[in-house]
Design an enzyme around this catalytic site. Sequence first.
Site, PDB file in Angstrom:
ATOM      1  N   HIS A  97       0.794  -1.231   0.000  1.00 26.16           N
ATOM      2  CA  HIS A  97       0.000   0.000   0.000  1.00 26.16           C
ATOM      3  C   HIS A  97       0.828   1.284   0.000  1.00 26.16           C
ATOM      4  O   HIS A  97       0.533   2.236   0.727  1.00 26.16           O
ATOM      5  CB  HIS A  97      -0.952   0.012   1.206  1.00 26.16           C
ATOM      6  CG  HIS A  97      -2.027  -1.029   1.149  1.00 26.16           C
ATOM      7  ND1 HIS A  97      -2.567  -1.494  -0.023  1.00 26.16           N
ATOM      8  CD2 HIS A  97      -2.668  -1.707   2.157  1.00 26.16           C
ATOM      9  CE1 HIS A  97      -3.497  -2.398   0.245  1.00 26.16           C
ATOM     10  NE2 HIS A  97      -3.573  -2.563   1.548  1.00 26.16           N
ATOM     11  N   HIS A 171      -9.853   1.935   0.389  1.00 27.86           N
ATOM     12  CA  HIS A 171      -9.727   0.837   1.355  1.00 27.86           C
ATOM     13  C   HIS A 171     -10.786   0.899   2.467  1.00 27.86           C
ATOM     14  O   HIS A 171     -10.485   0.662   3.634  1.00 27.86           O
ATOM     15  CB  HIS A 171      -8.311   0.841   1.937  1.00 27.86           C
ATOM     16  CG  HIS A 171      -7.833  -0.485   2.417  1.00 27.86           C
ATOM     17  ND1 HIS A 171      -8.407  -1.158   3.473  1.00 27.86           N
ATOM     18  CD2 HIS A 171      -6.849  -1.284   1.970  1.00 27.86           C
ATOM     19  CE1 HIS A 171      -7.765  -2.289   3.665  1.00 27.86           C
ATOM     20  NE2 HIS A 171      -6.817  -2.403   2.767  1.00 27.86           N
ATOM     21  N   GLU A 306     -11.569  -3.838  -2.686  1.00 26.02           N
ATOM     22  CA  GLU A 306     -10.559  -2.912  -3.191  1.00 26.02           C
ATOM     23  C   GLU A 306     -10.381  -3.127  -4.689  1.00 26.02           C
ATOM     24  O   GLU A 306      -9.666  -4.029  -5.111  1.00 26.02           O
ATOM     25  CB  GLU A 306      -9.232  -3.144  -2.471  1.00 26.02           C
ATOM     26  CG  GLU A 306      -9.325  -3.079  -0.954  1.00 26.02           C
ATOM     27  CD  GLU A 306      -8.181  -3.809  -0.257  1.00 26.02           C
ATOM     28  OE1 GLU A 306      -7.012  -3.605  -0.611  1.00 26.02           O
ATOM     29  OE2 GLU A 306      -8.458  -4.603   0.658  1.00 26.02           O
TER      30      GLU A 306
HETATM   31  C1  GLA Z   1      -5.181  -5.237   2.100  1.00 20.24           C
HETATM   32  C2  GLA Z   1      -4.291  -6.412   2.129  1.00 20.24           C
HETATM   33  C3  GLA Z   1      -4.428  -7.100   3.432  1.00 20.24           C
HETATM   34  C4  GLA Z   1      -4.127  -6.159   4.569  1.00 20.24           C
HETATM   35  C5  GLA Z   1      -4.989  -4.942   4.462  1.00 20.24           C
HETATM   36  C6  GLA Z   1      -4.627  -3.912   5.480  1.00 20.24           C
HETATM   37  O1  GLA Z   1      -6.485  -5.589   2.030  1.00 20.24           O
HETATM   38  O2  GLA Z   1      -4.530  -7.302   1.077  1.00 20.24           O
HETATM   39  O3  GLA Z   1      -3.583  -8.207   3.495  1.00 20.24           O
HETATM   40  O4  GLA Z   1      -2.779  -5.783   4.498  1.00 20.24           O
HETATM   41  O5  GLA Z   1      -4.909  -4.384   3.183  1.00 20.24           O
HETATM   42  O6  GLA Z   1      -4.516  -4.420   6.756  1.00 20.24           O
END
Ligand code: GLA
Length: 346
Positions: A97, A171, A306
């Site tokens: 991210h 997110h 997402e």
């Molecule tokens: C995304 C990732 C997860 C986790 C979240 C944040 O969805 O795929 O594995 O890292 O973000 O916690």
Amino acid sequence: MSENHSKITSHTLKNANGVRVEILNLGGIVKSIKTPNKHGVLEDVVLGFDTAADYLKPHPYFGAIAGRYANRIDNGTFTLDNKTYTLAQNNGSNHLHGGIVGFDKVFWDVSPFESEDGVGVRLHYLSEDMEEGYPGNLDVTVTYTLTHDNTLKVGYKATTDKKTILNLTQHSYFNLSGDFSNDILDHELQINASQYLPLNQNQIPVGTLEKVKNTPFDFQNPKPIGKDIAVENAQLEIGKGYDHCWVFDSKGLSKVARVYHAESGRLMEVYTDQPGMQLYTANFLDGTIPSKTGGFYKARSGFCLETQQFPNAPNQVEFPSTILNPNETFTSETWFKFHLIKTKNQ
Ligand code: GLA
């Protein structure tokens, strides 16, 4: 901390149906989405905090814009034109991210607007050349619009002055029950995808597109999120539940997913032009973060949808390219559309 505290601004979008969406300049965070249930009670359907300043503390990307590269990049490296770039490894050996200070933690410039569609805010951020290790001055605009028909539209636009990579997503963790002490296992989910990306032990796609048919990953017909989440399955074990990218059958802006929560009557549809979507069932929430509605957020307290490019695509040539060149404009749209289903005798 206190200096940043005073920099936070909050912007509430409202429509005539009583829907309200609160957005922060910090991280482009969607702090709340309030929609009525079938009894007309307005409730918040996204996880997060009551107090804006709480988003300055570490948290699992609640409501935030993730970038420059949402999801994982293997070993935190990628190569462009024979030059290797090194990014932060902030998730085991993975880059996740956008790194240490990703788009979820920066302050965006916000300008409100009204359009025929509804009301909105335009968020702008200039990510400087080599910020978090990524090449190019990247000029990014994220537009949130709350429409008259209860849709939260998220528009993305970006340009760069050097060849770079880009993958942007939203997110938010949804729980359509409006009560975060409930888990989301009873929400009925449909995803218009016949394939998904299986992962290796580091949660990086192995590279193949697997058919969902006859696997727990088959959401082609609506089924409760909890129906198969606990079955014995190597992929579910790797993700500690669902934490995978589905590959849409459609191309261009299309309806890709639908989630229905019968008790509240809330139904959410997702539209996007992106090729994939990570379904994440909040597997890493461990009961230590206090919830807006009392108690603590636990695994399965929410789900994220997402919409995005494929994880680790910069290192997997068979995946659609995530390269953005100078003189190109990246644009993308994702819509979260809220409906109410009122059944008889209720
Ligand atoms: C995304 C990732 C997860 C986790 C979240 C944040 O969805 O795929 O594995 O890292 O973000 O916690």
